[in-house]
Structures are given as C-alpha cells and as structure tokens.
Design an enzyme around this catalytic site. Sequence first.
Site: not given
Ligand code: NDP
Length: 391
Positions: A39-40, A115, A196
């Site tokens: 998920g870069a 995710s 999660k």
């Molecule tokens: P973002 O929404 O910025 O990033 C989510 C990433 O997951 C994106 O790169 C997205 O890709 C990718 N993704 C989602 N669905 C898919 C799929 N079906 N296949 C491939 N890639 C997918 O969220 P965050 O950076 O904030 O969150 C990253 C992680 O941290 C997650 O696991 C989140 O649950 C966890 N987290 C976040 C918190 C927060 O407050 N931000 C708190 C606690 C945990 P695309 O660009 O294509 O959508």
Amino acid sequence: MSMLKNFKNLTSLVTLKLTDFEARACANMAGVPLVLVTGATGFIASHIIAALLADGKYRVRGTVRALAKQDDDDRVQKVLKQTFPELELVEANLTKDEGWKEAVAGCTYIHHVASPFPAASPPNADDIIRPAVDGTRRVLSACANAGTVKRVVLTSSVSSISNGMSGNRGVGTDHVYTSDDWTDVDGPCAPYEQSKTIAEKAAWKFVQNLEADKAFELVAINPSAVFGPLILPRTSTSHGMVFVLLTRMLSAVPDVAVPFVDVRDVARAHLVTMTSATAPGNRYILWNNTVWLKEIAEVLGKEFISQGYDVPQERMTKIQLWISKFVNPIAKFFYSVVGIRIVFDNEKLKEELGIEPIPLQKTAIDTAYSLIESGIIEKKDDYKGPENEKN
Ligand code: NDP
C-alpha cells in the site's frame, strides 16, 4: 539507483555491459536487504518508505493496487515516484492472489500496511473485512512460500485492542488498555474495527501454525489515530479531525476524546521493530495521549485564526452534535464516541522502542500546515505559511 529495478535481469550481463563501478554497485546492492511495503500510496506507508530510504541500509519495494500506465493518470503515484525515485513499484491487490508472490520475492522484511480505511462504513461490512483479512492471509502465504522473509511487521490498530475510540463492551472508563486487550468483535463493533481485529488475529494464528521450514517472525504495530504531515497529495481518514476544525465543518467542538500519535513515530516504530531482537511476537500500542478535540482546536486556533481560519473554539452540546450528524458524516462518527475517553499503556513504545512521542502542539500544527501547503485546504488571504510558526 534506477538500475536496481532491473538488477536481476542485469546480473548475467554485468561483465559485458557494465563499467567496473556499476558492476561493484550492483554487487553491493545484492547484499542490501530488500524490504516490501504494501500500500505504498498510503499516508502511513509513504512515511515508512521515507524512513527506510533515509536509513540508507535497505532497498525498498512498494505495492500499489494498479500501476498507472501514464504518470498523469494518477497524481499520487506520480508524486510517489518523484519523491522516491529509487522505490520499486509492483502491482498487487489485497482482493486478488496475483502479484503477491512477485511482490515478496527476494524480500527479507515486509511491512504489511495496506488495508481499507474508509471515512464511512460501507453498507456491506465485508467490503472492508474481506480485503483486510484475506489480503493479510495472501501476504503472509506469499511470505511463507518465498523462503527469504525473516520478519513481517503488520500495521494493525488500537481498533483491535479497544474497539478503537469506542471502548470494549463492559470495560470501565478507568481501564488502561494494554497489548493484552482485544476488541470483542461479537459485541457492538463497526466494520473497520472488525476488519482490523480479525485480520490481526488471523496473522498471529497463521504464524503459529507455520512449519519450521516456512517460519518467519511477526510483529504487530497498533497505532491510535495517526496525525502528521503528508508526503503524498492525499489524506487518510484520520486527517478528518483536523480538516473539520480548520475548515469549520462544525461550528463548535463536541466532547470527543482523541487518542493520537504522530505518523513520524509510527514510521520509526515500524523501522525499529523490523530488526529489534525483542520485537517478534509483540504488539506495540502507538499512543501519545488522549486529548479532547477542544485541546486540538485551541492549538490550531492559536496558530491559524490570525491567518484567516475560523477554527471553532466553542463547545458543542450533545444535542447540537445529534442534529449535525444528519448532514455531516464525521459528526455521525463523533456522536458514536461522544464523552468516551480511552487511554492506553505506552510503556513499551517508550521503554522498549525508545520513542518519546512527538507532542500534540507539533503534530497538530504540522498536520494543518501540510493540509494547506498540499492544496487540500485552501490558502486564505491572510495565510502566512509555516514560517509564521517560527517567528
Ligand atoms: P490510507 O488510506 O492512506 O492507506 C491505505 C492503503 O491501503 C492505501 O495505499 C490503499 O491503496 C491500500 N489499500 C486499500 N485497499 C486495498 C486493496 N484492496 N488492495 C491493495 N491496497 C489496498 O490509510 P493509512 O495510511 O492511514 O492507513 C494505513 C494502515 O494503518 C491501515 O492498515 C490502517 O488500518 C492502519 N491504521 C491507520 C490509522 C490512522 O489513524 N491513519 C490508525 C491505526 C491504524 P489505494 O491508494 O489504492 O487506495
């Protein structure tokens, strides 16, 4: 570094095609551990990539759902490539088997960050749960079969510990949540919290059942709400709280308590736990403090009201919030957690990982400036910019 991408194909041609210097550089690269970040394009993942590359000891590969054919098709991917020219990008979707074998091939460490994290729950909970859970299994299966993976650092959440900001059913408000706590998905639990919790539990079960020849280590990182500056021109759902205040989407501030941590601390924790001898088998709660939204509004108000941003400073009653929830999705979320203050034990973060969390003042102000500087929030006529902070 652009030669990295084609390194495997080049090795057989090295003596014929490369200068001595290039050949030595390639040989050196071969000893450099390759790290995958899933998920870069995400907010947190981009900071992990930045931290890995700044460390200088790793080659970094990232997954995206679909590689953009033209840079102009996808602004986020374009900025990702411009910001990290040495990053290798590969295609893999959490909902599909294809691509994961290639994504983990040759990797020593994996940060599984991708995710779904939508701002509002979809009508069908499985739209979040299945990609999170099945995607985690796909990544871990590929790791087990790769034969090179030493450790996976999984970005979980406090959503799998305390039911996020809601708190676990039947647990008193004086409870200090630790890494021994788990969200009860059979109780009242939103789809994201379910996704999660089930994904993290599946990951622990997966590694426990691995045969010795396929074994690798697992670490879980459990951040609270993550704020902080953007590297890429897109926000995460967690930025909504700062966005709402800075754009006055709510005219007053409800009694909502926000457990938070800075994204730069999250990236550091990912890096430290990737190689630390004591991390495997552990869950690390990433939490600075739980502050009332009013405290964030005050920090933002002091910095931004004079720059033309009408940050609300008044308190919103529960009845006012109830009315707002019909027109404003974040008010709907706030209403579901109004008055609840959840706290965590962050001793492992401080003592074991040696991370002293970045204070609220810096986190909130850096987040807000980043939202403005990246064009996500408009620049007001009186806007002076981040330099104003230092004067
Ligand atoms: P973002 O929404 O910025 O990033 C989510 C990433 O997951 C994106 O790169 C997205 O890709 C990718 N993704 C989602 N669905 C898919 C799929 N079906 N296949 C491939 N890639 C997918 O969220 P965050 O950076 O904030 O969150 C990253 C992680 O941290 C997650 O696991 C989140 O649950 C966890 N987290 C976040 C918190 C927060 O407050 N931000 C708190 C606690 C945990 P695309 O660009 O294509 O959508």
